[in-house]
Design a protein around this motif. Structure first.
Motif, PDB file in Angstrom:
ATOM      1  N   THR A   1       2.374 -30.636  47.126  1.00 30.70           N
ATOM      2  CA  THR A   1       1.366 -29.638  46.649  1.00 30.70           C
ATOM      3  C   THR A   1       1.447 -29.638  45.198  1.00 30.70           C
ATOM      4  N   ILE A   2       0.417 -29.775  44.693  1.00 32.88           N
ATOM      5  CA  ILE A   2       0.108 -29.596  43.078  1.00 32.88           C
ATOM      6  C   ILE A   2      -0.341 -28.303  42.773  1.00 32.88           C
ATOM      7  N   SER A   3       0.534 -27.641  41.683  1.00 34.33           N
ATOM      8  CA  SER A   3      -0.168 -26.541  41.171  1.00 34.33           C
ATOM      9  C   SER A   3       0.041 -26.358  39.667  1.00 34.33           C
ATOM     10  N   ARG A   4      -0.523 -25.343  38.969  1.00 34.81           N
ATOM     11  CA  ARG A   4      -0.161 -25.097  37.548  1.00 34.81           C
ATOM     12  C   ARG A   4      -0.169 -23.862  37.138  1.00 34.81           C
ATOM     13  N   ASP A   5       0.534 -23.601  36.039  1.00 34.82           N
ATOM     14  CA  ASP A   5       0.762 -22.303  35.289  1.00 34.82           C
ATOM     15  C   ASP A   5       0.197 -22.454  33.925  1.00 34.82           C
ATOM     16  N   ASN A   6      -1.092 -21.962  33.834  1.00 42.77           N
ATOM     17  CA  ASN A   6      -1.856 -22.400  32.493  1.00 42.77           C
ATOM     18  C   ASN A   6      -1.123 -21.410  31.254  1.00 42.77           C
ATOM     19  N   ARG A   7      -0.584 -20.313  31.861  1.00 42.08           N
ATOM     20  CA  ARG A   7       0.115 -19.533  30.761  1.00 42.08           C
ATOM     21  C   ARG A   7       1.305 -20.317  30.012  1.00 42.08           C
ATOM     22  N   GLY A   8       1.995 -20.710  30.914  1.00 47.84           N
ATOM     23  CA  GLY A   8       3.136 -21.357  30.616  1.00 47.84           C
ATOM     24  C   GLY A   8       3.152 -23.049  30.126  1.00 47.84           C
ATOM     25  N   LYS A   9       1.685 -23.642  30.561  1.00 46.30           N
ATOM     26  CA  LYS A   9       1.553 -24.789  30.198  1.00 46.30           C
ATOM     27  C   LYS A   9       2.712 -25.699  31.135  1.00 46.30           C
ATOM     28  N   LEU A  10       2.429 -25.607  32.165  1.00 50.11           N
ATOM     29  CA  LEU A  10       3.198 -26.234  33.106  1.00 50.11           C
ATOM     30  C   LEU A  10       2.154 -26.973  34.384  1.00 50.11           C
ATOM     31  N   VAL A  11       2.485 -27.859  34.997  1.00 48.32           N
ATOM     32  CA  VAL A  11       2.088 -28.309  36.231  1.00 48.32           C
ATOM     33  C   VAL A  11       3.034 -29.022  37.175  1.00 48.32           C
ATOM     34  N   TYR A  12       3.035 -28.690  38.505  1.00 50.62           N
ATOM     35  CA  TYR A  12       4.005 -28.740  39.245  1.00 50.62           C
ATOM     36  C   TYR A  12       3.634 -29.901  40.297  1.00 50.62           C
ATOM     37  N   LEU A  13       4.445 -30.383  41.043  1.00 51.10           N
ATOM     38  CA  LEU A  13       4.444 -31.181  42.161  1.00 51.10           C
ATOM     39  C   LEU A  13       5.356 -31.124  43.172  1.00 51.10           C
ATOM     40  N   GLN A  14       5.178 -30.013  44.119  1.00 49.02           N
ATOM     41  CA  GLN A  14       6.171 -29.789  45.204  1.00 49.02           C
ATOM     42  C   GLN A  14       6.333 -30.860  46.268  1.00 49.02           C
ATOM     43  N   MET A  15       7.006 -31.595  46.344  1.00 51.39           N
ATOM     44  CA  MET A  15       7.247 -32.985  47.369  1.00 51.39           C
ATOM     45  C   MET A  15       8.155 -32.493  48.321  1.00 51.39           C
ATOM     46  N   ASN A  16       7.586 -32.359  49.687  1.00 52.75           N
ATOM     47  CA  ASN A  16       8.536 -32.141  50.702  1.00 52.75           C
ATOM     48  C   ASN A  16       8.360 -33.364  51.774  1.00 52.75           C
ATOM     49  N   ASN A  17       9.388 -33.279  52.779  1.00 54.61           N
ATOM     50  CA  ASN A  17       9.278 -34.435  53.866  1.00 54.61           C
ATOM     51  C   ASN A  17       9.242 -35.524  53.095  1.00 54.61           C
ATOM     52  N   LEU A  18      10.050 -36.041  52.215  1.00 56.49           N
ATOM     53  CA  LEU A  18      10.124 -37.215  51.358  1.00 56.49           C
ATOM     54  C   LEU A  18      10.339 -38.422  52.265  1.00 56.49           C
ATOM     55  N   LYS A  19       9.659 -39.566  51.805  1.00 58.05           N
ATOM     56  CA  LYS A  19       9.951 -40.957  52.559  1.00 58.05           C
ATOM     57  C   LYS A  19      10.257 -41.760  51.701  1.00 58.05           C
TER      58      LYS A  19
END
Length: 127
Positions: free
Chosen positions: A69-87
């Motif tokens: 799941t990709i998400s972002r926080d524009n106020r904090g100037k951050l982008v995230y990538l939540q990675m689950n069930n990694l292979k």
């Protein structure tokens, strides 16, 4: 000008989770669509996920859909990538990028240029 720094990579067992972060500096961050890309040893860099500047539209590679799941926080100037069930096949260096000339395409993937890259963070998934 946008400067990007990724963090959060590491070694994890198959089935585990990691959250990658991309910290941006620069006044124009919130105007950029952003993306996560990855490059495995001996392979070309490939698309993983993108998110529009407002965060209202995302796209995922088929290989990660339903797990990342990709998400972002524009106020904090951050982008995230939540990675689950990694292979193990998710093992790669992960890069975030600021995407210029980002255009949504009906019934197809978006088009864009790569304006800025981070230095990457290593993700290793053991079996």
């Amino acid at each position: 000008q946008v400067h990007l720094v990724e963090s959060g990579g590491g070694l994890v067992q198959a089935g585990g989770s990691l959250r990658l972060s991309c910290a941006a500096s620069g006044h124009t961050f919130s105007s950029y669509a952003m993306g996560w890309f990855r490059q495995a040893p001996g392979k070309e860099r490939e698309f993983a996920a993108t998110i529009t500047s407002s965060g209202d539209t995302t796209h995922y590679a088929d290989s990660v859909k339903g797990r990342f799941t990709i998400s972002r926080d524009n106020r904090g100037k951050l982008v995230y990538l939540q990675m689950n069930n990694l292979k193990p096949e998710d093992t790669a260096v992960y890069y975030c990028a600021a995407l210029g000339s980002y255009t949504e395409v009906e019934n197809g993937p978006p088009t864009y240029d790569f304006d800025y890259w981070g230095q990457g963070t290593q993700v290793t998934v053991s079996s």
